[in-house]
Design a protein around this motif. Structure first.
Motif, PDB file in Angstrom:
ATOM      1  N   UNK A 155     -56.394 -15.082  34.319  1.00 40.29           N
ATOM      2  CA  UNK A 155     -57.161 -13.968  33.731  1.00 40.29           C
ATOM      3  C   UNK A 155     -58.590 -14.401  33.412  1.00 40.29           C
ATOM      4  N   UNK A 156     -58.715 -15.587  32.827  1.00 43.16           N
ATOM      5  CA  UNK A 156     -60.051 -16.099  32.508  1.00 43.16           C
ATOM      6  C   UNK A 156     -60.860 -16.329  33.786  1.00 43.16           C
ATOM      7  N   UNK A 157     -60.181 -16.796  34.845  1.00 47.34           N
ATOM      8  CA  UNK A 157     -60.867 -17.027  36.106  1.00 47.34           C
ATOM      9  C   UNK A 157     -61.383 -15.748  36.739  1.00 47.34           C
ATOM     10  N   UNK A 224     -60.277 -15.609  23.307  1.00 45.86           N
ATOM     11  CA  UNK A 224     -60.799 -15.438  24.653  1.00 45.86           C
ATOM     12  C   UNK A 224     -61.178 -13.988  24.938  1.00 45.86           C
ATOM     13  N   UNK A 225     -60.378 -13.052  24.444  1.00 46.71           N
ATOM     14  CA  UNK A 225     -60.640 -11.642  24.757  1.00 46.71           C
ATOM     15  C   UNK A 225     -61.948 -11.148  24.143  1.00 46.71           C
ATOM     16  N   UNK A 268     -69.595 -18.977  15.964  1.00 44.11           N
ATOM     17  CA  UNK A 268     -68.570 -18.089  15.391  1.00 44.11           C
ATOM     18  C   UNK A 268     -67.283 -18.883  15.141  1.00 44.11           C
ATOM     19  N   UNK A 269     -66.889 -19.660  16.136  1.00 41.75           N
ATOM     20  CA  UNK A 269     -65.660 -20.452  16.007  1.00 41.75           C
ATOM     21  C   UNK A 269     -65.790 -21.480  14.890  1.00 41.75           C
ATOM     22  N   UNK A 270     -66.930 -22.183  14.853  1.00 42.14           N
ATOM     23  CA  UNK A 270     -67.139 -23.206  13.839  1.00 42.14           C
ATOM     24  C   UNK A 270     -67.158 -22.630  12.435  1.00 42.14           C
ATOM     25  N   UNK A 271     -67.641 -21.393  12.324  1.00 37.12           N
ATOM     26  CA  UNK A 271     -67.690 -20.738  11.007  1.00 37.12           C
ATOM     27  C   UNK A 271     -66.344 -20.215  10.571  1.00 37.12           C
ATOM     28  N   UNK A 272     -65.348 -20.251  11.468  1.00 30.48           N
ATOM     29  CA  UNK A 272     -64.008 -19.793  11.113  1.00 30.48           C
ATOM     30  C   UNK A 272     -63.898 -18.293  10.931  1.00 30.48           C
ATOM     31  N   UNK A 273     -64.754 -17.542  11.640  1.00 34.06           N
ATOM     32  CA  UNK A 273     -64.736 -16.082  11.524  1.00 34.06           C
ATOM     33  C   UNK A 273     -63.551 -15.499  12.296  1.00 34.06           C
ATOM     34  N   UNK A 274     -63.261 -14.184  12.113  1.00 35.33           N
ATOM     35  CA  UNK A 274     -62.074 -13.580  12.749  1.00 35.33           C
ATOM     36  C   UNK A 274     -62.009 -13.869  14.236  1.00 35.33           C
ATOM     37  N   UNK A 275     -60.803 -14.265  14.684  1.00 38.38           N
ATOM     38  CA  UNK A 275     -60.603 -14.592  16.084  1.00 38.38           C
ATOM     39  C   UNK A 275     -60.692 -16.067  16.366  1.00 38.38           C
ATOM     40  N   UNK A 276     -61.267 -16.840  15.440  1.00 36.01           N
ATOM     41  CA  UNK A 276     -61.405 -18.273  15.670  1.00 36.01           C
ATOM     42  C   UNK A 276     -60.088 -18.991  15.660  1.00 36.01           C
TER      43      UNK A 276
END
Length: 276
Positions: A155-157, A224-225, A268-276
């Motif tokens: 899917x990612x590909x 990912x989405x 966003x990921x490093x901040x731990x926000x929704x989805x991380x």
């Protein structure tokens, strides 16, 4: 180059849970060389399209070619000593780059001049580096992260392949006048602006659908989405640009916007926000 390096960094982290600094650097180097040697071969088209720096490349063509080939050969030795898992993929990527840039086909043609195969070859090169490098490396260094399966990677590909192709066709819209004069059969040259726009729309729709369907089927995680945001933004911006005619400045902005979105994703990921 920026999109490829950040793509390797991002999808490498998504697939393995580790930041692939080395692989991102190799990807940046490989795409720098491919693009540099492309400039050496594409002097006629670049002059027709008013690409910045063409005069410098023409004046130093032999030196640039010699330096590029030398750097590539040295890099194969050094990278193989550190990460032999990606050597075959690097060979494949650069062989594709040579066939793309140099007239090796009957009639002294390049892949770049072949309808459909031009864009497909370029997007395949991105898959080899952005997906292939981290997946090959991870096979002997920790494997895949939890919740990452073959279906997730597929899917990612599809998402990345179709999204990257949309960039290619947008750039071809910019270059259409020069490409037509040099016999480069891009989608805009063959189908005109409206036909090319429909192809871009279809590619962006397929990119969005790949993640949406994967998420609905529970094979694509939320982290990912949320990348669906990128093709949606690109759709809005390119539609706005095409009304007045796409320029080199538009293409530069779209490229750096894509890079900025990837950087923002990691923040966003490093901040731990929704989805991380």
């Amino acid at each position: 180059m920026a999109i490829a390096a950040l793509g390797t960094f991002t999808f490498g982290w998504l697939f393995t849970g580790h930041y692939p600094w080395l692989l991102a650097g190799v990807t940046a180097f490989d795409w720098f060389l491919v693009n540099l040697l492309n400039r050496v071969v594409d002097l006629a088209e670049d002059e027709q399209n008013g690409i910045v720096g063409t005069d410098f490349v023409r004046a130093h063509r032999r030196a640039i070619l010699a330096a590029g080939v030398s750097a590539l050969l040295v890099s194969f030795v050094l990278v193989h000593l550190i990460a032999p898992e990606i050597t075959l993929l690097r060979l494949a990527a650069h062989a594709l780059g040579v066939a793309y840039n140099w007239p090796l086909y009957p009639g002294a043609r390049r892949i770049k001049q072949l309808y459909f195969w031009k864009n497909t070859a370029s997007a395949t090169g991105f898959l080899l580096t952005v997906f292939g490098y981290p997946l090959a490396y991870s096979a002997r260094h920790g494997g895949l992260a939890p919740a990452i399966h073959t279906a997730t990677i597929v899917c990612a590909g599809v998402y990345f392949f179709t999204f990257e192709l949309s960039y290619e066709v947008i750039y071809d819209l910019r270059d259409a006048p020069g490409d037509a004069r040099e016999g480069v059969r891009t989608y805009p040259v063959v189908h005109g602006e409206r036909g090319a726009a429909r192809i871009i729309d279809g590619l962006l729709a397929a990119s969005i659908a790949a993640l949406a369907i994967g998420y609905a089927a529970r094979v694509v995680p939320w982290r990912l989405v949320i990348m669906i945001v990128a093709p949606v933004i690109q759709l809005v911006l390119y539609k706005r640009a095409i009304r007045r005619g796409i320029t080199s400045a538009d293409c530069v902005r779209l490229t750096w916007l894509g890079a900025a979105l990837l950087v923002t994703y990691h923040l966003w990921i490093l901040a731990g926000l929704p989805g991380a």
